[in-house]
Design a protein around this motif. Structure first.
Motif, mmCIF file in Angstrom:
data_model
loop_
_atom_site.group_PDB
_atom_site.id
_atom_site.type_symbol
_atom_site.label_atom_id
_atom_site.label_comp_id
_atom_site.label_asym_id
_atom_site.label_seq_id
_atom_site.Cartn_x
_atom_site.Cartn_y
_atom_site.Cartn_z
ATOM 1 N N ILE A 1 -3.813 -11.905 5.042
ATOM 2 C CA ILE A 1 -4.446 -13.217 5.203
ATOM 3 C C ILE A 1 -3.389 -14.308 5.286
ATOM 4 O O ILE A 1 -3.537 -15.283 6.029
ATOM 5 N N THR A 2 -2.295 -14.129 4.552
ATOM 6 C CA THR A 2 -1.200 -15.091 4.653
ATOM 7 C C THR A 2 -0.661 -15.160 6.069
ATOM 8 O O THR A 2 -0.416 -16.237 6.612
ATOM 9 N N THR B 1 -1.725 -6.250 -0.350
ATOM 10 C CA THR B 1 -1.777 -6.087 1.103
ATOM 11 C C THR B 1 -2.728 -7.089 1.736
ATOM 12 O O THR B 1 -2.403 -7.749 2.730
ATOM 13 N N SER B 2 -3.904 -7.197 1.142
ATOM 14 C CA SER B 2 -4.898 -8.123 1.687
ATOM 15 C C SER B 2 -4.380 -9.553 1.636
ATOM 16 O O SER B 2 -4.531 -10.321 2.596
ATOM 17 N N VAL B 3 -3.732 -9.906 0.535
ATOM 18 C CA VAL B 3 -3.186 -11.257 0.413
ATOM 19 C C VAL B 3 -2.147 -11.509 1.502
ATOM 20 O O VAL B 3 -2.148 -12.567 2.153
ATOM 21 N N LEU C 1 -0.117 -30.772 4.552
ATOM 22 C CA LEU C 1 -0.608 -31.893 5.358
ATOM 23 C C LEU C 1 -0.218 -33.215 4.712
ATOM 24 O O LEU C 1 0.210 -34.161 5.398
ATOM 25 N N PHE D 1 -0.891 -18.737 7.857
ATOM 26 C CA PHE D 1 0.347 -19.517 7.937
ATOM 27 C C PHE D 1 0.468 -20.322 9.233
ATOM 28 O O PHE D 1 0.726 -21.534 9.181
ATOM 29 N N ASN E 1 0.834 -1.203 0.000
ATOM 30 C CA ASN E 1 0.000 0.000 0.000
ATOM 31 C C ASN E 1 0.864 1.247 0.000
ATOM 32 O O ASN E 1 0.583 2.221 -0.697
ATOM 33 N N HIS F 1 -10.457 5.290 -11.966
ATOM 34 C CA HIS F 1 -9.996 3.935 -11.690
ATOM 35 C C HIS F 1 -8.486 3.930 -11.741
ATOM 36 O O HIS F 1 -7.890 4.264 -12.754
ATOM 37 N N SER F 2 -7.854 3.542 -10.666
ATOM 38 C CA SER F 2 -6.403 3.521 -10.641
ATOM 39 C C SER F 2 -5.947 2.093 -10.373
ATOM 40 O O SER F 2 -6.140 1.569 -9.271
ATOM 41 N N TRP G 1 -4.264 -20.735 0.364
ATOM 42 C CA TRP G 1 -3.799 -21.332 1.619
ATOM 43 C C TRP G 1 -4.553 -22.599 1.954
ATOM 44 O O TRP G 1 -3.995 -23.502 2.576
ATOM 45 N N ARG H 1 -3.571 -2.651 -2.840
ATOM 46 C CA ARG H 1 -4.531 -3.121 -1.837
ATOM 47 C C ARG H 1 -4.707 -4.615 -1.911
ATOM 48 O O ARG H 1 -4.805 -5.299 -0.890
ATOM 49 N N PHE H 2 -4.752 -5.129 -3.131
ATOM 50 C CA PHE H 2 -4.915 -6.576 -3.314
ATOM 51 C C PHE H 2 -3.762 -7.322 -2.656
ATOM 52 O O PHE H 2 -3.964 -8.275 -1.894
ATOM 53 N N ARG I 1 -15.255 0.351 -3.583
ATOM 54 C CA ARG I 1 -14.205 -0.149 -4.452
ATOM 55 C C ARG I 1 -13.051 -0.708 -3.615
ATOM 56 O O ARG I 1 -12.569 -1.812 -3.843
ATOM 57 N N HIS J 1 -1.991 -27.198 11.674
ATOM 58 C CA HIS J 1 -2.781 -28.297 11.115
ATOM 59 C C HIS J 1 -1.881 -29.441 10.661
ATOM 60 O O HIS J 1 -2.226 -30.612 10.782
ATOM 61 N N ALA J 2 -0.718 -29.099 10.128
ATOM 62 C CA ALA J 2 0.215 -30.132 9.677
ATOM 63 C C ALA J 2 1.095 -30.637 10.814
ATOM 64 O O ALA J 2 2.037 -31.385 10.567
ATOM 65 N N ASP K 1 -5.164 -0.255 -6.685
ATOM 66 C CA ASP K 1 -5.922 -1.489 -6.446
ATOM 67 C C ASP K 1 -4.993 -2.672 -6.281
ATOM 68 O O ASP K 1 -5.219 -3.536 -5.428
ATOM 69 N N VAL L 1 -2.026 -23.242 9.191
ATOM 70 C CA VAL L 1 -1.604 -24.343 8.334
ATOM 71 C C VAL L 1 -0.498 -25.152 9.007
ATOM 72 O O VAL L 1 -0.507 -26.389 8.999
#
Lengths: 129, 181
Positions: free
Chosen positions: A80-81, A75-77, B52, A85, A48, A64-65, B44, A72-73, B28, A91-92, A69, A88
């Motif tokens: 969430i990673t 950053t969101s990824v 796993l 992480f 960002n 539209h820029s 993920w 932001r995409f 947006r 879980h393993a 975008d 996961v």
């Protein structure tokens, strides 16, 4: 500006607690993989910050820029990673559940600190406009 | 049919109904964030299954009966390629407005859009294929069908991410005139 000083102290305290939790989650089980969570959350605001300077004219503020975008995409990824992480890994059965919870809470504190700090900073900046 | 005359162009066979959303000021931004979150979740979930599988230890037999192999990665890769193609295309080209180059560019843009959607749908279909053929029909214990479900989840979520990104990018801006679609 007196409130600003208190905010800075509080945020640094929260940041220290966050890092403490992450490092504890690594050190208690002698498994230093959750340290990657701290790295992820520290890197999260970077896209960002970089892309917000792209295509930021006076005119194109409501256009539209694409680069913004994209930032932001990413950053969101990354955010969430950072949350996914440890889940996961737990879980393993690479790390334990306690380490998972601690690293997630610590990472959330670190990222929340960064977001709150930048939000407070931009609010202070816009008061001069 | 009492469609308003300006609302459609009789030369066009396929109308792309671009929905107009007004979700407030930050629609947006929110859409882009949700799309990114869905995209990361999709990958993920699948990586969870892969990790796993890699760390699975044989409990009852000599070896683990089934692993996540490269075949399981193919639908996700197809979906990702489709996702990239669909979102790289300039949306104004698809609308075919006047003054945006020649009509052949519009035609080509629609062709590539079709290819992108075909990749995404192919990824989804392929993931369901793998779920059924490899994990449901194969005689494996119940816990291994999680790999197949994770694969389907990945592709569905990636498709949803594409939908959210599409909607977010097509919401009309504040100072934008209403485009006739």
């Amino acid at each position: 500006m007196a409130a600003g000083l208190k905010t800075v102290i509080l945020l640094s305290f929260v940041l220290a607690v966050g890092f403490l939790l992450i490092i504890l989650s690594c050190a208690l089980w002698q498994n230093w993989l959750p340290l990657l969570v701290a790295l992820t959350f520290v890197l999260a605001p970077l896209p960002n910050a970089i892309f917000s300077h792209c295509g930021h004219d006076d005119f194109s503020e409501y256009e539209h820029s694409g680069p913004i975008d994209l930032g932001r995409f990413i950053t969101s990824v990354v955010v969430i990673t950072g949350f996914a992480f440890p889940i996961v890994l737990a879980h393993a059965a690479v790390i334990t559940g306690g380490a998972c919870v601690m690293s997630i809470v610590g990472g959330g504190l670190v990222y929340g600190t960064i977001v709150a700090y930048s939000a407070a900073f931009t609010q202070d900046e816009s008061e001069f406009d | 049919m009492s469609l308003p005359r300006a609302d459609y162009d009789p030369r066009r066979v396929c109308l792309n109904p671009f929905p107009e959303f007004t979700l407030g000021k930050h629609r947006r931004t929110a859409g882009v964030y949700i799309a990114g979150a869905l995209f990361a979740l999709a990958n993920w979930v699948f990586l969870d299954a892969a990790i796993l599988s890699a760390h699975m230890k044989p409990i009852w037999g000599d070896e683990v009966p089934v692993h996540v192999t490269f075949v399981d990665w193919v639908p996700g890769i197809c979906s990702f390629i489709g996702f990239l193609i669909v979102n790289i295309i300039d949306k104004d080209r698809i609308r075919g407005d006047e003054g945006f180059g020649d009509s052949r560019a519009v035609w080509r843009a629609r062709l590539f859009l079709f290819i992108g959607f075909a990749f995404m749908a192919g990824g989804l279909a392929g993931s369901i294929c793998i779920l059924v053929l490899k994990y449901v029909l194969g005689d494996y214990p119940e816990q291994f069908s999680y790999y197949g479900y994770a694969n389907v989840t990945q592709n569905v979520a990636m498709m949803l991410a594409g939908v959210f990104l599409w909607i977010a990018q097509n919401t009309s801006g504040e100072y934008e005139y209403n485009l006739t679609l």
